[in-house]
Design a protein around this motif. Structure first.
Motif, PDB file in Angstrom:
ATOM      1  N   MET A  44      30.279   7.021 -30.587  1.00 33.73           N
ATOM      2  CA  MET A  44      29.944   6.744 -29.187  1.00 33.73           C
ATOM      3  C   MET A  44      29.652   8.024 -28.428  1.00 33.73           C
ATOM      4  SD  MET A  44      31.751   6.054 -25.818  1.00 33.73           S
ATOM      5  CE  MET A  44      32.655   7.403 -26.457  1.00 33.73           C
ATOM      6  N   LYS A  62      29.805   9.484 -24.982  1.00 39.19           N
ATOM      7  CA  LYS A  62      30.383   9.216 -23.668  1.00 39.19           C
ATOM      8  C   LYS A  62      29.676  10.132 -22.691  1.00 39.19           C
ATOM      9  CE  LYS A  62      35.021  10.045 -22.109  1.00 39.19           C
ATOM     10  NZ  LYS A  62      34.746  10.443 -20.766  1.00 39.19           N
ATOM     11  N   ASP A 121      32.983   7.183 -16.771  1.00 41.52           N
ATOM     12  CA  ASP A 121      32.779   5.763 -16.543  1.00 41.52           C
ATOM     13  C   ASP A 121      31.414   5.261 -16.996  1.00 41.52           C
ATOM     14  OD1 ASP A 121      31.684   7.433 -14.714  1.00 41.52           O
ATOM     15  OD2 ASP A 121      31.937   6.100 -13.011  1.00 41.52           O
ATOM     16  N   PHE A 160      28.835   4.865 -20.280  1.00 41.30           N
ATOM     17  CA  PHE A 160      28.841   4.902 -21.742  1.00 41.30           C
ATOM     18  C   PHE A 160      27.446   4.713 -22.316  1.00 41.30           C
ATOM     19  CE2 PHE A 160      32.475   2.500 -20.135  1.00 41.30           C
ATOM     20  CZ  PHE A 160      33.489   3.388 -20.458  1.00 41.30           C
ATOM     21  N   PHE A 179      26.402   3.615 -26.313  1.00 44.40           N
ATOM     22  CA  PHE A 179      27.052   3.317 -27.586  1.00 44.40           C
ATOM     23  C   PHE A 179      26.266   3.868 -28.769  1.00 44.40           C
ATOM     24  CE2 PHE A 179      28.505  -0.229 -24.794  1.00 44.40           C
ATOM     25  CZ  PHE A 179      29.814   0.221 -24.678  1.00 44.40           C
ATOM     26  N   LEU A 181      31.173  -5.499 -21.195  1.00 45.73           N
ATOM     27  CA  LEU A 181      31.402  -4.064 -21.370  1.00 45.73           C
ATOM     28  C   LEU A 181      32.618  -3.836 -22.266  1.00 45.73           C
ATOM     29  CD1 LEU A 181      30.049  -1.538 -20.358  1.00 45.73           C
ATOM     30  CD2 LEU A 181      31.401  -1.661 -18.254  1.00 45.73           C
ATOM     31  N   LEU A 182      33.716  -4.549 -21.989  1.00 42.80           N
ATOM     32  CA  LEU A 182      34.922  -4.387 -22.802  1.00 42.80           C
ATOM     33  C   LEU A 182      34.697  -4.901 -24.228  1.00 42.80           C
ATOM     34  CD1 LEU A 182      37.577  -5.371 -20.099  1.00 42.80           C
ATOM     35  CD2 LEU A 182      37.251  -3.097 -21.108  1.00 42.80           C
ATOM     36  N   ALA A 218      31.792  -4.904 -25.783  1.00 45.99           N
ATOM     37  CA  ALA A 218      30.913  -3.930 -26.443  1.00 45.99           C
ATOM     38  C   ALA A 218      31.708  -2.692 -26.847  1.00 45.99           C
ATOM     39  CB  ALA A 218      29.752  -3.554 -25.521  1.00 45.99           C
ATOM     40  N   MET A 219      32.623  -2.256 -25.976  1.00 45.16           N
ATOM     41  CA  MET A 219      33.468  -1.113 -26.315  1.00 45.16           C
ATOM     42  C   MET A 219      34.307  -1.431 -27.556  1.00 45.16           C
ATOM     43  SD  MET A 219      34.517  -0.238 -22.359  1.00 45.16           S
ATOM     44  CE  MET A 219      35.838   0.940 -22.620  1.00 45.16           C
ATOM     45  N   SER A 220      34.797  -2.662 -27.636  1.00 44.00           N
ATOM     46  CA  SER A 220      35.660  -3.052 -28.755  1.00 44.00           C
ATOM     47  C   SER A 220      34.889  -3.116 -30.067  1.00 44.00           C
ATOM     48  CB  SER A 220      36.290  -4.427 -28.477  1.00 44.00           C
ATOM     49  OG  SER A 220      37.048  -4.381 -27.294  1.00 44.00           O
ATOM     50  N   ASN A 225      31.907  -1.639 -30.710  1.00 47.12           N
ATOM     51  CA  ASN A 225      31.393  -0.303 -31.011  1.00 47.12           C
ATOM     52  C   ASN A 225      32.463   0.573 -31.657  1.00 47.12           C
ATOM     53  OD1 ASN A 225      29.374   1.947 -30.622  1.00 47.12           O
ATOM     54  ND2 ASN A 225      30.992   2.721 -29.288  1.00 47.12           N
ATOM     55  N   ALA A 226      33.723   0.397 -31.220  1.00 45.23           N
ATOM     56  CA  ALA A 226      34.816   1.221 -31.755  1.00 45.23           C
ATOM     57  C   ALA A 226      35.364   0.672 -33.064  1.00 45.23           C
ATOM     58  CB  ALA A 226      35.935   1.330 -30.723  1.00 45.23           C
ATOM     59  N   GLY A 227      34.892  -0.493 -33.464  1.00 43.28           N
ATOM     60  CA  GLY A 227      35.367  -1.062 -34.723  1.00 43.28           C
ATOM     61  C   GLY A 227      36.624  -1.907 -34.599  1.00 43.28           C
TER      62      GLY A 227
END
Lengths: 334, 334
Positions: free
Chosen positions: B1, B3, B7, B9, B11, B118-119, B121-123, B125-127
Motif C-alpha cells: 500500500m 500511503k 488520511d 490512501f 492501494f 474504505l474499511l 478495501a483497507m482490509s 488490500n492488507a490481506g
C-alpha cells in the motif's frame, strides 16, 4: 500479518500501545478501580448543561489525556475509531469534533473499545496509520433514560440489571516499539439467544463472549491458562456465570483466569449496583485504568480483552424482538 | 500500500468489486434510477409488521442478492462492515444476524457506504480478508419519525428538506482480479459549520464534502476533469449548490463532472421530493444500481464516490447544538 482464519488475526508487526487514559465519575471512583483512573470528575454534568454534553466532555477529556500522555498533538494522529451507546454516537462525534482527526465512526454497543482496538491495530499493522486513536464513553444518565426508563421515574432495578458506568477510555496505538502490544484478535459474529429483557444484558451477551473466546482459543491452539487474564467487557455477575456454563459445555474452563470489567468496577456489597457495571465506558476505563497499567508495570503479560456488546434497540424490543449481541477479542501482550 | 498521507490512501493491490446489489422501494423505482435497481419491493413493509423490521428486510435482501450475484455463500465472507441511520443500527444488526458473518458495526449516517467500502478495501488490500462485504440501508418511514416528526402528524416539508430513500445497497470486495477496483480513498474529518436545521442536511454536509474532495485532489495531484464523475452521497439540490460555491472559493470547479445521488434518485419535477433524496440507502443504491453497473459496462472508468453523513442527533439539536458532518471518499476505477 499472519491471518489465521477469516476472522482471527495474529499481527506480524504487533502495533504497540503508545498511551492510554481513563476518566471516571464519582460512583466509579468510589469502587475498587477508583485508584487507577487518570481523571475523576465528581460532577455528573462535568460542567455542561446536559448529560449528553457531559458524556461528550468525558470522551473529550479521555482523548486529551491520552494525547498528553503520548506527547502527541491531535494533528499527528492519522485517524481514529470511536463510538458509544447514545443515539447517533453523540458522545463520540460531539466529543471529538474539535480535534479535527480523520474519523471512522463505529457502533458495537459495549464492545466498542475492543472493536476500535482491533480496527486500529489492523490499520497500524498494515501501515495505514502511524498513530491511530480509539475512544469510547458511557454515562449513567444518558444511557438509562435512552434504554430503560426516565430517571425521574425512579423505577426499581431488577436483580440482573447492571449500572451503566460514567466513564471513558482512550488508547493510542503506534507502529513504534513499546512494551505493550496488540498481537492478535478476533472479530465477533452476531449471536442471539432470544433474550428480550433490557435488564438482563449479561444473559444476552454471554453467548457472544463464549463463542468468540472459544474460537480464539481453538484457532490459536491455546488454553485458558496460557493467559494471565481472559477479560470480558461487562457481563456482570449474571452473565459471567452463564459464560462459565456455556464454556464448560465445550470443555473449556476459564474460571481461574476470568475477570469481568463489570464485576470489577463496583463493589457489589456496598454500591447497590446489582449485577455490576456496564456501558462502553466500563470495559474501556477498566482496560485503560487497570489492565494496561498492570501490563506496563509487568505484573501481567498476556491477556485476552473481550468486550461484549448488546446491540439492543428499545424500539425493536417494544416490537417483540430479542437482543442480538456481539463480542470482539483483542490479544494484548507485554 | 502506498500511503499518501495519514488520511489519504492509494492501494498497491486494488481490491476488486466482486459483486454488488441494490434494493429499492416503490417511490424510488418510479424515479430516474428505477430501471437500474436489482430488486424492487412496492410494499413499504416488505411483508413485515413494522417499518424497522422492513428496513432490516431491505438490507437482508441486498446482502442475499449480492451473495447470489457473487456466487458465494455467507460462510465464505471473512467479515463485513455495515451500519445505518436507525438508533443502534437495527437495520443492519437485525438484517444481517442470520448470515453469521463476523461483523464490524459502523456509524457514519449517510456516509456509511463510503466508510464501509474504505474499511473493506483497507482490509482486503492488507490481506485480512479474502472476501469482505459491506451494506447499508435506509427507510423513509423509520428515518422520518426518528429524526423529524411522527409521520401521522403530516407536517409540511420545507423547501430544503430531503426525502429519505427506502433503499439498500451491498458490495462484496475481493482480492481476486476483476474489472472494477477500489484504487484509493480518503477518510473524512468531522466538519461543523453551525447548521441547526434538521430539514437542511445538504447545507450541513456540503462543507464536509468540499473538504474531503479538495483534500483528495490536492494530495493525489489530480484535477476534477481527470474523473468521469465526482459523486456525492446526498447533498441534494441545496447542498450541491453550496458545494460548488465552497469549492469555487478554493479555485476548484467540479460542476462538469459532479453527480449527486440525492439529486439523481428522484425526479424533482414530478415526485415532490423538494431538495432530493437522502439516507444511507440513497447513495448506496445509486452506487450499486447505476455507477458500478456503468463501470462494469465500461462507460465510466474513474469516479470519486464521496458519501456524506450528517451526524445529527435530534436530542442534541433540542439542546441547542449544531449538526456535525463527515464525508468519506472512495476512488473507484475500471
Amino acid at each position: 500479518m499472519e491471518k489465521l482464519s477469516g476472522d482471527v488475526f495474529r499481527f506480524s508487526c504487533p502495533p504497540s500501545v503508545k498511551a492510554f487514559a481513563s476518566v471516571a465519575g464519582k460512583k466509579e471512583s468510589e469502587g475498587p478501580m477508583g485508584e487507577y483512573f487518570d481523571v475523576i470528575d465528581e460532577d455528573a454534568y462535568l460542567g455542561e448543561d446536559t448529560w449528553e454534553k457531559a458524556e461528550s466532555r468525558l470522551q473529550k477529556t479521555a482523548v486529551q489525556k491520552a494525547l498528553q500522555k503520548a506527547g502527541l498533538d491531535a494533528s499527528q494522529i492519522d485517524f481514529m475509531f470511536a463510538g458509544d451507546l447514545i443515539n447517533q454516537c453523540t458522545g463520540s462525534t460531539y466529543g471529538i469534533r474539535d480535534f479535527q482527526i480523520p474519523f471512522f465512526g463505529i457502533y458495537g454497543a459495549c464492545s466498542t473499545m475492543a472493536e476500535g482496538l482491533l480496527l486500529s491495530a489492523m490499520s497500524v499493522n498494515a501501515g495505514y496509520a502511524g498513530y491511530c486513536l480509539n475512544s469510547t464513553s458511557s454515562h449513567f444518565s444518558t444511557a438509562e433514560r435512552q434504554f430503560r426508563f426516565p430517571l425521574s421515574y425512579g423505577g426499581q432495578r431488577t436483580p440482573t440489571s447492571q449500572w451503566t458506568c460514567t466513564a471513558s477510555g482512550a488508547v493510542i496505538l503506534s507502529a513504534e516499539k513499546s512494551k505493550v502490544r496488540i498481537c492478535g484478535g478476533a472479530a465477533g459474529t452476531i449471536t442471539d439467544f432470544g433474550i428480550k429483557d433490557a435488564n438482563n444484558m449479561g444473559a444476552a451477551m454471554a453467548p457472544a463472549a463464549a463463542a468468540t473466546i472459544k474460537r480464539y482459543l481453538d484457532v490459536t491452539g491455546t488454553k485458558p491458562d496460557d493467559y494471565d487474564a481472559i477479560v470480558t467487557g461487562d457481563l456482570g455477575i449474571t452473565g459471567s456465570g452463564l459464560l462459565y456454563d456455556l464454556l464448560m459445555r465445550e470443555k473449556t474452563d476459564i474460571r481461574n483466569v476470568h475477570k469481568d470489567c463489570g464485576v470489577m468496577i463496583f463493589d457489589g456489597e456496598t454500591q447497590d449496583t446489582h449485577a455490576g457495571g456496564s456501558g462502553c465506558g466500563c470495559s474501556a476505563s477498566v482496560l485503560c485504568g487497570y489492565f494496561l497499567r498492570k501490563m506496563e508495570e509487568g505484573s501481567m503479560k498476556n491477556i485476552l480483552f473481550t468486550a461484549t456488546g448488546a446491540l439492543m434497540s428499545p424500539m425493536l424490543l417494544q416490537q417483540g424482538e430479542s437482543i442480538p449481541s456481539i463480542a470482539h477479542l483483542v490479544h494484548i501482550s507485554a
